[in-house]
Design an enzyme around this catalytic site. Structure first.
Site, PDB file in Angstrom:
ATOM      1  CD  GLU A 204      -2.638   1.175   2.653  1.00 46.08           C
ATOM      2  OE1 GLU A 204      -3.606   1.955   2.725  1.00 46.08           O
ATOM      3  OE2 GLU A 204      -2.340   0.374   3.562  1.00 46.08           O
TER       4      GLU A 204
ATOM      5  CE  LYS B 217      -7.671   2.270   2.911  1.00 43.07           C
ATOM      6  NZ  LYS B 217      -6.528   2.470   3.837  1.00 43.07           N
TER       7      LYS B 217
ATOM      8  CB  CYS C   7      -5.357  -1.045   4.030  1.00 39.85           C
ATOM      9  SG  CYS C   7      -4.732  -1.045   5.730  1.00 39.85           S
TER      10      CYS C   7
END
Length: 310
Positions: free
Chosen positions: A41, A131, A165
């Site tokens: 990430e 994200k 994540c």
């Protein structure tokens, strides 16, 4: 097919040097036979861990300064900012999954996104996912993504999808990928430890797919001396900022490689891509186990612009 999971640190908040390091890592992995290389990430230019470490209010001035540095070292797709990696993928014939910080130069030029790119072996940008929900203080740094990147795409090594994540804790987002006949599920993260590893194993069982989890392996000594507020953020007595825990799970849950903890380098796994579809004979969460008479999921994959002009 050989998968190389990256557990080298970046050159923290230095886009040019981190990009150079990324290209070198791709060459190293390809020379050893990798067909797929997965980066953690926001590996480019480094996860903004300062938002978790600075005190609210009192630390806001420092946050502003570090955000400005982070902004200046982010990737702008409108300027083909991933060109060095696209070229490396094409030159070496490897597929890349790359976590990076994206600067939206096509709109405001100031909003940042936590993004993950899938680059095919011909250098084509096959998918870019932002994200959906930055976690807790991450919202001081990143805007919210949309559904336009919730895609599983065909690549030279199989069908790949990504969630970033804590998106991997979102059941509906996971299901949106499972429903696209996914072979390889990449989960770049900043997280580590037993809870995270259990989540990766659960996804491998739930989705019947190969799961690649990876976080940046970072020690305080990896952070450049010239970084503003370095000593405040990374004390002299701190060793491992993040231990990494790169891991690969087989479809339906067995460990294929890792976890690689408190080490730097590449984690290697040999995978049989066809094993994903075959593993779903027993449990196909969006196939024979889906019960569409009871459950319905609609995913809006339109790209959302924050401002539109007539």
């Amino acid at each position: 097919m050989k998968v190389a999971v990256v557990q080298y640190p970046p050159v923290y908040l230095d886009l040019e040097r981190t990009m150079e390091r990324a290209v070198e890592i791709v060459a190293e992995a390809a020379a050893a036979g990798a067909g797929l290389v997965v980066f953690p990430e926001v590996w480019i230019p480094g996860y903004p861990t300062y938002v978790w470490r600075l005190k609210p209010g009192a630390g806001m001035g420092a946050t502003d300064e570090l955000f400005a540095l982070s902004l200046a070292n982010s990737v702008d797709l409108s300027k083909d900012g991933l060109a060095p990696l696209r070229q490396a993928a094409r030159e070496h014939g490897v597929v890349l999954v790359v976590g990076y910080q994206e600067r939206d130069g096509a709109v405001s030029g100031s909003t940042l996104f936590n993004s993950c790119a899938i680059i095919d072996a011909d250098g084509r940008l096959a998918n870019n996912h932002r994200k959906l929900m930055p976690t807790n203080p991450e919202r001081m740094v990143w805007g919210f993504g949309d559904g336009s990147g919730l895609n599983v795409v065909e690549t030279a090594v199989g069908r790949i999808g990504t969630l970033i994540c804590w998106e991997n804790y979102m059941p509906l987002a996971r299901c949106g990928l499972y429903a696209q006949n996914i072979d390889i599920y990449a989960a770049p993260t900043w997280d580590s430890g037993d809870t995270w590893l259990a989540t990766m194993q659960h996804i491998a069982r739930e989705g019947g797919c190969w799961v690649v989890g990876c976080a940046t392996s970072l020690q305080a000594s990896d952070v450049p001396d010239g970084l503003p507020y370095r000593d405040e953020l990374f004390g002299a007595d701190e060793d491992w900022v993040n231990p990494g825990d790169a891991v690969v799970y087989r479809p339906f849950g067995g460990v294929a490689a890792g976890p690689m903890r408190k080490e730097k380098g590449l984690l290697w796994a040999e995978i049989d891509v066809a094993a994903a579809a075959a593993s779903r004979r027993k449990f196909d969460v969006t196939g024979h186990y889906a019960r569409p008479d009871v459950f319905t999921l609609n995913v809006d994959r339109k790209h959302k612009r924050p401002v539109t002009f007539d």
